[in-house]
Design a protein around this motif. Structure first.
Motif, PDB file in Angstrom:
ATOM      1  N   MET A  39       0.657  -1.132   0.092  1.00  0.00           N
ATOM      2  CA  MET A  39      -0.067   0.040  -0.016  1.00  0.00           C
ATOM      3  C   MET A  39       0.867   1.259   0.024  1.00  0.00           C
ATOM      4  SD  MET A  39      -3.037   0.811  -0.416  1.00  0.00           S
ATOM      5  CE  MET A  39      -4.124  -0.520   0.182  1.00  0.00           C
ATOM      6  N   ASP A  40       1.891   1.157   0.705  1.00  0.00           N
ATOM      7  CA  ASP A  40       2.868   2.391   0.739  1.00  0.00           C
ATOM      8  C   ASP A  40       3.550   2.585  -0.783  1.00  0.00           C
ATOM      9  OD1 ASP A  40       4.117  -0.264   0.888  1.00  0.00           O
ATOM     10  OD2 ASP A  40       5.720   0.286   2.179  1.00  0.00           O
ATOM     11  N   ALA A  41       3.779   1.594  -1.412  1.00  0.00           N
ATOM     12  CA  ALA A  41       4.637   1.905  -2.832  1.00  0.00           C
ATOM     13  C   ALA A  41       3.111   2.285  -3.900  1.00  0.00           C
ATOM     14  CB  ALA A  41       4.954   0.555  -3.472  1.00  0.00           C
ATOM     15  N   LEU A  42       2.034   1.614  -3.632  1.00  0.00           N
ATOM     16  CA  LEU A  42       1.126   2.054  -4.391  1.00  0.00           C
ATOM     17  C   LEU A  42       0.609   3.501  -4.439  1.00  0.00           C
ATOM     18  CD1 LEU A  42      -1.385   1.280  -6.309  1.00  0.00           C
ATOM     19  CD2 LEU A  42      -2.704   0.816  -4.140  1.00  0.00           C
ATOM     20  N   LEU A  43       0.599   3.931  -2.958  1.00  0.00           N
ATOM     21  CA  LEU A  43       0.352   5.433  -3.036  1.00  0.00           C
ATOM     22  C   LEU A  43       1.214   6.309  -3.467  1.00  0.00           C
ATOM     23  CD1 LEU A  43      -1.921   5.217   0.494  1.00  0.00           C
ATOM     24  CD2 LEU A  43      -2.817   5.079  -1.845  1.00  0.00           C
ATOM     25  N   SER A  44       2.355   5.845  -3.094  1.00  0.00           N
ATOM     26  CA  SER A  44       3.587   6.995  -3.535  1.00  0.00           C
ATOM     27  C   SER A  44       3.520   7.093  -5.040  1.00  0.00           C
ATOM     28  CB  SER A  44       4.948   6.189  -2.936  1.00  0.00           C
ATOM     29  OG  SER A  44       4.923   5.962  -1.706  1.00  0.00           O
ATOM     30  N   ILE A  45       3.165   6.179  -5.627  1.00  0.00           N
ATOM     31  CA  ILE A  45       3.206   6.141  -7.260  1.00  0.00           C
ATOM     32  C   ILE A  45       2.070   6.855  -7.722  1.00  0.00           C
ATOM     33  CG2 ILE A  45       3.143   4.697  -9.216  1.00  0.00           C
ATOM     34  CD1 ILE A  45       5.094   2.634  -8.030  1.00  0.00           C
ATOM     35  N   VAL A  46       0.758   6.554  -7.068  1.00  0.00           N
ATOM     36  CA  VAL A  46      -0.530   6.797  -7.681  1.00  0.00           C
ATOM     37  C   VAL A  46      -1.045   8.241  -7.353  1.00  0.00           C
ATOM     38  CG1 VAL A  46      -2.120   5.979  -5.905  1.00  0.00           C
ATOM     39  CG2 VAL A  46      -2.585   5.854  -8.632  1.00  0.00           C
ATOM     40  N   GLN A  47      -0.518   8.697  -6.362  1.00  0.00           N
ATOM     41  CA  GLN A  47      -0.799   9.955  -5.523  1.00  0.00           C
ATOM     42  C   GLN A  47       0.243  11.166  -5.683  1.00  0.00           C
ATOM     43  OE1 GLN A  47      -4.008  10.081  -4.869  1.00  0.00           O
ATOM     44  NE2 GLN A  47      -3.968  10.380  -2.990  1.00  0.00           N
ATOM     45  N   MET A  48       0.515  11.005  -7.247  1.00  0.00           N
ATOM     46  CA  MET A  48       1.654  12.182  -7.402  1.00  0.00           C
ATOM     47  C   MET A  48       1.176  13.375  -7.252  1.00  0.00           C
ATOM     48  SD  MET A  48       4.876  11.232  -8.091  1.00  0.00           S
ATOM     49  CE  MET A  48       5.432  12.696  -9.124  1.00  0.00           C
ATOM     50  N   PRO A  49       1.503  14.641  -6.899  1.00  0.00           N
ATOM     51  CA  PRO A  49       0.910  15.739  -6.743  1.00  0.00           C
ATOM     52  C   PRO A  49       0.733  16.453  -8.313  1.00  0.00           C
ATOM     53  CG  PRO A  49       2.725  15.523  -4.987  1.00  0.00           C
ATOM     54  CD  PRO A  49       2.833  14.344  -6.148  1.00  0.00           C
ATOM     55  N   PRO A  50      -0.111  17.290  -8.248  1.00  0.00           N
ATOM     56  CA  PRO A  50      -0.374  17.679  -9.579  1.00  0.00           C
ATOM     57  C   PRO A  50       0.872  18.390 -10.317  1.00  0.00           C
ATOM     58  CG  PRO A  50      -1.739  18.821  -8.034  1.00  0.00           C
ATOM     59  CD  PRO A  50      -0.777  17.817  -7.211  1.00  0.00           C
ATOM     60  N   GLY A  51       1.110  18.072 -11.597  1.00  0.00           N
ATOM     61  CA  GLY A  51       2.075  18.697 -12.543  1.00  0.00           C
ATOM     62  C   GLY A  51       2.939  17.686 -12.972  1.00  0.00           C
ATOM     63  N   ILE A  52       3.275  16.581 -12.298  1.00  0.00           N
ATOM     64  CA  ILE A  52       4.302  15.676 -12.608  1.00  0.00           C
ATOM     65  C   ILE A  52       3.610  14.161 -12.526  1.00  0.00           C
ATOM     66  CG2 ILE A  52       6.740  14.655 -12.327  1.00  0.00           C
ATOM     67  CD1 ILE A  52       6.897  17.420 -13.125  1.00  0.00           C
ATOM     68  N   PRO A  53       2.986  13.761 -13.456  1.00  0.00           N
ATOM     69  CA  PRO A  53       2.064  12.489 -13.170  1.00  0.00           C
ATOM     70  C   PRO A  53       2.871  11.302 -13.661  1.00  0.00           C
ATOM     71  CG  PRO A  53       1.541  13.564 -15.249  1.00  0.00           C
ATOM     72  CD  PRO A  53       2.433  14.536 -14.797  1.00  0.00           C
ATOM     73  N   VAL A  54       2.711  10.242 -13.143  1.00  0.00           N
ATOM     74  CA  VAL A  54       3.177   8.950 -13.533  1.00  0.00           C
ATOM     75  C   VAL A  54       2.026   7.888 -13.586  1.00  0.00           C
ATOM     76  CG1 VAL A  54       5.387   9.229 -12.634  1.00  0.00           C
ATOM     77  CG2 VAL A  54       3.791   8.042 -11.335  1.00  0.00           C
TER      78      VAL A  54
END
Ligand code: RP5
Length: 186
Positions: free
Chosen positions: A103-118
């Motif tokens: 869950m830590d990795a999932l949220l770190s990746i999916v929850q990129m702040p606006p402007g630099i999406p992945v």
């Protein structure tokens, strides 16, 4: 009229935060190679070797890379840090590692702040990352569009085969034969 794609070989880079991630990305690497995609593999950590990550990401376009796949577990900032240094599309694979079950990795990746999406595929979903990379590459490489269609057709045939076998054998025999091997879509 459809435009001719570039003649050069399509190229993807797969970056892992640790060599402990390598077994997970093997399926993505093999699938991309099978499809004729040149695939660079790098071990580079956003926190242990930040300079290397930045240098890799900044030079990726010049190296002919068209899509980057980045896999990391725990506080998985690798895809986001790479995306900060390149405008290439970055696909993150959150790896299940450590006490939080990914869950830590999932949220770190999916929850990129606006402007630099992945982009983010599911937990440990290396195969999906490769297929998504193929879809992006297929925009400019028509042969990969055909390969994707072929992969889907093979996948559908696999499901039909299983359906026929289930109805032929009945549930108990089918499950005994399958021995827990289910859901690979093949
Ligand atoms: C992340 O920490 C790596 O991507 C890996 O998934 C995780 C654990 O790394 P190791 O301690 O196995 O090197 O940076």
């Amino acid at each position: 009229m459809e435009q001719e794609g570039p003649r050069r070989q399509p190229r993807v880079a797969i970056v892992v935060g640790s060599d402990s991630d390598l077994p997970l990305v093997r399926e993505a690497y093999n699938l991309l190679c099978d499809c004729g995609v040149a695939c660079d593999l790098r071990v580079a950590s956003a926190h242990r070797t930040p300079e290397e990550v930045a240098a890799f990401a900044r030079s990726a376009t010049d190296q002919g890379v068209e899509v980057i796949i980045a896999c990391a577990g725990l506080a998985a900032h690798l895809p986001g840090v790479i995306a900060a240094h390149t405008t290439l599309p970055v696909i993150g694979i959150p790896r299940v590692a450590g006490g939080l079950g990914g869950m830590d990795a999932l949220l770190s990746i999916v929850q990129m702040p606006p402007g630099i999406p992945v982009a983010c595929v599911g937990l440990d979903a290396a195969r999906n990352a490769a297929i998504l990379a193929l879809s992006i590459l297929a925009l400019h490489h028509p042969s990969l569009r055909e390969r994707l269609q072929q992969l889907r057709a093979e996948q559908a045939e696999g499901v039909r085969r299983k359906d026929a076998r289930l109805n032929e054998m009945g549930l108990d025999r089918y499950l005994a034969e399958a021995g827990g091997k289910r859901g690979d879509g093949k």
